[in-house]
Motif scaffolding. Sequence first.
Motif, PDB file in Angstrom:
ATOM      1  N   TRP A  43       1.006  -1.471   0.283  1.00  0.00           N
ATOM      2  CA  TRP A  43      -0.144   0.080   0.226  1.00  0.00           C
ATOM      3  C   TRP A  43       1.108   0.713   0.212  1.00  0.00           C
ATOM      4  CZ3 TRP A  43      -3.065  -2.594   4.905  1.00  0.00           C
ATOM      5  CH2 TRP A  43      -4.235  -3.700   4.505  1.00  0.00           C
ATOM      6  N   SER A  44       1.806   1.142   0.735  1.00  0.00           N
ATOM      7  CA  SER A  44       2.861   2.213   0.813  1.00  0.00           C
ATOM      8  C   SER A  44       3.439   2.715  -0.492  1.00  0.00           C
ATOM      9  CB  SER A  44       4.190   1.987   1.760  1.00  0.00           C
ATOM     10  OG  SER A  44       3.770   2.045   3.495  1.00  0.00           O
ATOM     11  N   THR A  93      -0.556   4.914   3.517  1.00  0.00           N
ATOM     12  CA  THR A  93      -1.124   3.763   2.619  1.00  0.00           C
ATOM     13  C   THR A  93      -2.098   5.013   2.525  1.00  0.00           C
ATOM     14  OG1 THR A  93      -2.222   3.409   5.208  1.00  0.00           O
ATOM     15  CG2 THR A  93      -0.213   2.629   4.515  1.00  0.00           C
TER      16      THR A  93
END
Length: 295
Positions: free
Chosen positions: A14-15, A279
């Motif tokens: 997600w990051s 995120t």
Amino acid sequence: MPFHCEPADKVIHWSRETLAFYEAEENDLIEKMPAFCLFASPEAPPGPEWGPAANLQLINGREALEEAMKSNDGIVAPTGYESAWRFQTVVVDSPKYLMALEEELVQNGAELHIEGFEIHGDLSSLAKELNCQVIVNCTGLNGGDVAYDEAISMPGRGAVAYYQRPPGALKAVVTAEDGPLAASETTPAYCIPRGDVVVVGGSYNLGEHSLDVTDAELKRIKINANAYSPMYLGHSEPFRVVAGLRPVRCAGVRLEVKSIQGGVTIAHNYGHGGSGWTTAWGCAHELANLILQTS
């Protein structure tokens, strides 16, 4: 840089997606800058799993650290630190960015209703009351209560101070992992230039709900500010001091979608701890795709 957010493999994914989105977005509210994660040891530990995505480099030795940090317009290497991770990051001017997203929603036909409500039964009953087909639970610290989640959620309390950022100055994010400024996990020390302010922290008190900043916390934050930027922050006072509650879910982020009777889709997106902005877009894109697949 992810902070108290699990599961690690998904958070990294997600990051990376979120960072790529920010970097590609042409927006004056997003500022690219270097970041330094400081260590007291002469040699920095091996980089984290997310390091390659952020072009992370190891900086070893005090002389090399001072050389690496000297071009950041007022940010310095504090005494007591000998090595660092250096990587590229972006900083979002979050209050203004959220307002811009809200304006974009309205321009694209969304109607915003901001109000409190009580849930009688489960979320499907709320959907019927509101006459909607999809409900997304992004209620942060209250996410588990809204969803009748058995996993424990609790606040990761943090205290910060806001300083005015001099125009054109302070162009790096700095955080300490140990050493004189960050003696334990409960006392993270960071300095984040953001728009026209600088956010200096901090604390991490899991399970504490108090929104009052103690004298001891403020004293420590001022020490951090002076250590990171004696030229600017060391000679000024913060104009705002606040404590906030990070939404920590002990089982990790809940990102899931389920379809229930009556054609109502319930989606959950909460428990991001101290990594909400890190995120955000990665979680949003994944959740949107899941909703489209389920609906």
